[in-house]
Design an enzyme around this catalytic site. Structure first.
Site, PDB file in Angstrom:
ATOM      1  CG  ASN A   1     -14.980  -0.448  -4.311  1.00 11.57           C
ATOM      2  OD1 ASN A   1     -13.934  -0.719  -4.911  1.00 11.57           O
ATOM      3  ND2 ASN A   1     -15.019   0.437  -3.337  1.00 11.57           N
TER       4      ASN A   1
ATOM      5  NE  ARG B   1      -4.133  -6.768  -4.382  1.00 14.19           N
ATOM      6  CZ  ARG B   1      -4.985  -7.613  -4.957  1.00 14.19           C
ATOM      7  NH1 ARG B   1      -4.821  -7.912  -6.230  1.00 14.19           N
ATOM      8  NH2 ARG B   1      -5.977  -8.154  -4.269  1.00 14.19           N
TER       9      ARG B   1
ATOM     10  NE  ARG C   1     -11.171 -12.768  -5.227  1.00 12.31           N
ATOM     11  CZ  ARG C   1     -11.389 -12.876  -3.919  1.00 12.31           C
ATOM     12  NH1 ARG C   1     -11.420 -11.787  -3.164  1.00 12.31           N
ATOM     13  NH2 ARG C   1     -11.549 -14.051  -3.375  1.00 12.31           N
TER      14      ARG C   1
ATOM     15  CG  HIS D   1      -2.010 -10.608   2.540  1.00 10.81           C
ATOM     16  ND1 HIS D   1      -2.292  -9.765   3.589  1.00 10.81           N
ATOM     17  CD2 HIS D   1      -2.539 -10.014   1.446  1.00 10.81           C
ATOM     18  CE1 HIS D   1      -2.963  -8.713   3.157  1.00 10.81           C
ATOM     19  NE2 HIS D   1      -3.127  -8.834   1.860  1.00 10.81           N
TER      20      HIS D   1
ATOM     21  CE1 TYR E   1      -4.447  -0.614  -1.775  1.00  9.55           C
ATOM     22  CE2 TYR E   1      -4.975   1.381  -2.986  1.00  9.55           C
ATOM     23  CZ  TYR E   1      -5.114   0.023  -2.804  1.00  9.55           C
ATOM     24  OH  TYR E   1      -5.919  -0.701  -3.639  1.00  9.55           O
TER      25      TYR E   1
ATOM     26  NE  ARG F   1     -10.763   0.252   3.289  1.00 13.46           N
ATOM     27  CZ  ARG F   1      -9.849  -0.610   2.853  1.00 13.46           C
ATOM     28  NH1 ARG F   1      -8.577  -0.342   2.982  1.00 13.46           N
ATOM     29  NH2 ARG F   1     -10.214  -1.753   2.302  1.00 13.46           N
TER      30      ARG F   1
ATOM     31  CG  HIS G   1      -3.994  -1.017   2.689  1.00 11.05           C
ATOM     32  ND1 HIS G   1      -2.752  -1.623   2.686  1.00 11.05           N
ATOM     33  CD2 HIS G   1      -4.852  -1.933   2.185  1.00 11.05           C
ATOM     34  CE1 HIS G   1      -2.864  -2.850   2.191  1.00 11.05           C
ATOM     35  NE2 HIS G   1      -4.128  -3.066   1.880  1.00 11.05           N
TER      36      HIS G   1
END
Length: 707
Positions: free
Chosen positions: A66, A396, A426, A456, A489, A585, A613
């Site tokens: 991270n 993704r 990304r 998204h 997730y 979060r 998530h």
């Protein structure tokens, strides 16, 4: 849940509700500092003995990963603003230059703590479990002989050492690659007397090497590639003496910086930018702790960095590569126990999922609920002669994605398959380019959304002909169509055949693949058009209810909250007496508990085995009360992305989401609470409370392991 429902007002939506305390910059928390605090909470998990030992090591490595991305993106962006004199101030009023100073101060503390936890706590505890990471001085004779042979056969033939002299200037080294700077004594074959050389560690070689076991040994023993190269570096400079060998790593700006308004082919532009990502401006340099000061100064000058950008590491500089250890070990007792996700009976027993979805809406909560129904619905659609078309967004999907495999099969079976693929997801750009090519080769229609806006949203729309009429089915989610992520997730998945909901999804796909004006929608809120406006209006509605003496309540669960307009509306609601619980979060720019401003707002963050998530909202006085979304409450999501927020139309499913949310609100075992100073504190001791995620495992999963 409250049974009271009030229709959203259609008039006076612009009416101003005065603040009792005017909001100023002191009422906002810096975005980057808040993100760094999230990473600090991840690091703290490595100390939590309620997690199995190897999982604690994993948290440490996740922190390292991270932090890499944090420097590559967030720190890099701030540095660019300072470099070019284009500083942008956030709502907190802190300049990029001041932000960088504060970030560096905290990052040095956290990175020092990271190595302290690794060396003083985790490695000794792993050693007690016969898992050893051996230093060079700990190698016995037979191990040293094996390692020498490994170096001669596997390492030395690949390495290309680079002497530094007028004919060999300092090489351009790849982002985050492991390198060594070597000090030398003596002359080479040409009589040259070089003092320094660079040895790049080949990226093709594993950074962690497992040593062969003795017949009677039950030990798992590993050595780092960095130690191997260090030990035998002399062999790379024949006739010369290596007097010092010091590992270092440079982190670079990794933002693609695609100027979308100037390009003609998005795929070609992204492909071209991917190479440049490896060689962006340096933003951080890590060196081994014993690196001499003159070598440190040389590297800083070479990369135009300052002491603030220098991080000395008491161990390997590339900790992320330690993830490889989990594939080399079989220690189930030191990892989270396996569990079997629940499968709703109506979906598991149904031979035709379309019939089950037509009968009623279904809502899954991954990973407690299996992701298989999403795959099964798509598989049935790919094979069903009655299915005419499939439309899907992909942000993704993962390497060798099963979702993409099924879409390829559907296209080959003659279905009209349309995939909206986000090329600028990304660090997944290369994979998305590859899956786009696969789909195009199979005959699917592939588009890349809308220039200037990341797609998204998570949507699937299936058109099926039944008894001579077209029927539509949708899947809407808060997370990606990524099978592996669905195991780690937490995300909601909604299946529905509601005509109005399906029509709304159809309209969004029309916006994405075609051109035209914004189309009115019955149920969905979509960014960048209506989502922010609707969320603000829902908050205002609770504020007005409270002012009228009614019960008013807001619960929001998202990954990040930074949008200034939303925060100000929440402050107003708090002042009106609305009870507000925020489960955030990661980044939170709102400052709770400020007297007269946000006393009715509580903010908590839950960090644990699963990455929280799912985005969900509860508004007590709204028409539908419960909503789920692909979007966080951040500027980029609300104004620069294609996002969807959808209501939960079934009263039974609404109740379920509400109970999930209240479980997090009442949790005292896994929650970090944000105070008015911008600091987080763990609510309780690390041993006295059951983890909220474990409660959900016990509730939903058939074979969930008990504590």
């Amino acid at each position: 849940m409250s049974k009271q429902k009030v229709q959203l007002p259609t008039q006076n939506t612009n009416e101003k509700i005065p603040l009792k305390v005017e909001v100023d910059k002191s009422h906002f928390i810096n975005r980057e500092l808040s993100q760094l605090l999230f990473n600090a909470r991840v690091l703290e998990q490595s100390l939590d003995k309620r997690h199995p030992l190897l999982e604690r090591l994993k948290f440490l490595l996740i922190f390292s990963s991270n932090l890499d991305e944090f420097f590559e993106v967030r720190v890099a962006k701030l540095k660019l603003q300072v470099r070019y004199g284009r500083e942008v101030f956030g709502p907190d009023g802190l300049s990029p230059k001041s932000t960088l100073k504060r970030l560096a101060e905290r990052c040095h503390i956290y990175i020092s703590k990271q190595y302290q936890v690794l060396n003083d706590i985790l490695l000794p505890e792993l050693a007690k479990e016969n898992i050893h990471f051996l230093k060079r001085e700990e190698w016995n004779k037979s191990q040293r002989e094996w390692i020498q042979s490994y170096f001669d056969k596997e390492v030395a033939p690949i390495i290309s050492p680079i002497a530094l002299d007028p004919a060999h200037p300092f090489p351009k080294l790849v982002n985050k690659s492991l390198n060594f700077i070597v000090t030398l004594k003596g002359k080479d074959a040409f009589g040259r007397e070089s003092r320094l050389a660079i040895v790049p560690a080949p990226r093709s070689l594993p950074r962690l090497i497992k040593l062969p076991k003795d017949d009677e040994s039950n030990k798992d023993e590993f050595v780092f590639l960095s130690a191997v190269i260090h030990e035998f570096v002399d062999g790379l400079f024949h006739g010369m003496k290596a007097t010092g060998c010091y590992q270092f790593r440079v982190t670079r700006n990794s933002d693609l910086n695609v100027k979308e308004e100037e390009i003609e082919d998005m795929a070609a532009e992204v492909q071209g930018k991917l190479f440049n990502r490896r060689y962006g401006h340096a933003v951080r340099i890590e060196v081994v702790e014993n690196c001499p000061e003159h070598i440190v100064r040389f590297l800083l000058d070479e990369y135009e960095l300052t002491e603030r950008d220098l991080y000395k590491c008491d161990g390997p500089v590339n900790l992320k590569r330690l993830f490889a250890v989990f594939e080399m070990l079989e220690r189930p007792g030191l990892e989270y126990p396996e569990f079997s996700p629940e499968m709703p009976p109506a979906l598991e027993s149904s031979k035709c999922l379309f019939d089950s979805i037509k009968a009623k809406d279904h809502l899954l909560l991954h990973p407690y609920s299996s992701f298989n129904p999403v795959l099964d619905l798509l598989r049935q659609a790919a094979l069903d002669p009655a299915v005419m078309s499939i439309k899907q967004t992909l942000y993704r999907a993962g390497h060798n994605s099963e979702i993409v495999n099924i879409l390829v099969e559907a296209a080959r079976n003659g279905k009209e398959v349309t995939a909206v693929i986000e090329l600028k997801a990304r660090f997944d750009e290369q994979e998305n380019l590859a899956l786009a090519s696969r789909l195009q080769e199979a005959g699917a229609v592939v588009c890349y959304g809308v220039v200037g806006y990341k797609t998204h949203a998570k949507m699937m729309l299936i058109l099926r002909k039944e008894s001579g009429e077209f029927c539509r089915y949708v899947h809407l989610g808060t997370g990606n169509y990524h099978i592996r992520n669905a195991r780690i997730y937490t995300d909601y998945s909604l299946f529905s055949s509601n005509e109005q909901l399906c029509e709304d999804v159809h309209k969004i796909f029309q916006q994405l693949t075609g051109m035209g004006k914004t189309l009115p929608m019955k149920h969905l809120f979509n960014a960048p058009f209506t989502l922010k406006k609707k969320i603000l209006r829902l908050i205002e509605n609770e504020t007005e209810a409270a002012q009228e003496g009614k019960s008013a309540r807001i619960i929001i669960k998202v990954n990040g909250l930074t949008d200034k307009s939303t925060i100000v509306k929440l402050y107003k609601a708090s002042q009106a007496g609305v009870r507000i619980d925020l489960i955030i979060r990661g980044i939170c720019a709102l400052r709770p508990g400020v007297k007269g401003l946000s006393e009715n707002i509580a903010v908590k963050s839950v960090i644990g085995r699963f990455l929280e998530h799912n985005r969900a909202f509860y508004f007590e006085n709204a028409e539908h009360q419960v909503y789920c979304a692909s979007a966080d409450l951040m500027e980029r999501n609300l104004s620069k992305r294609i996002e969807v927020c959808f209501p939960i139309l079934s009263a039974k499913l609404r109740e379920r989401v509400y109970k999930d949310l209240t479980l997090f609100i009442t949790d005292k075992g896994q929650s970090w609470v944000l105070d008015s100073n911008g600091d987080y504190r763990l609510m309780t001791s690390r041993t006295s409370q059951k983890l909220v995620q474990q409660i959900l495992l016990d509730k939903h999963c058939e074979t969930a392991a008990r504590e």
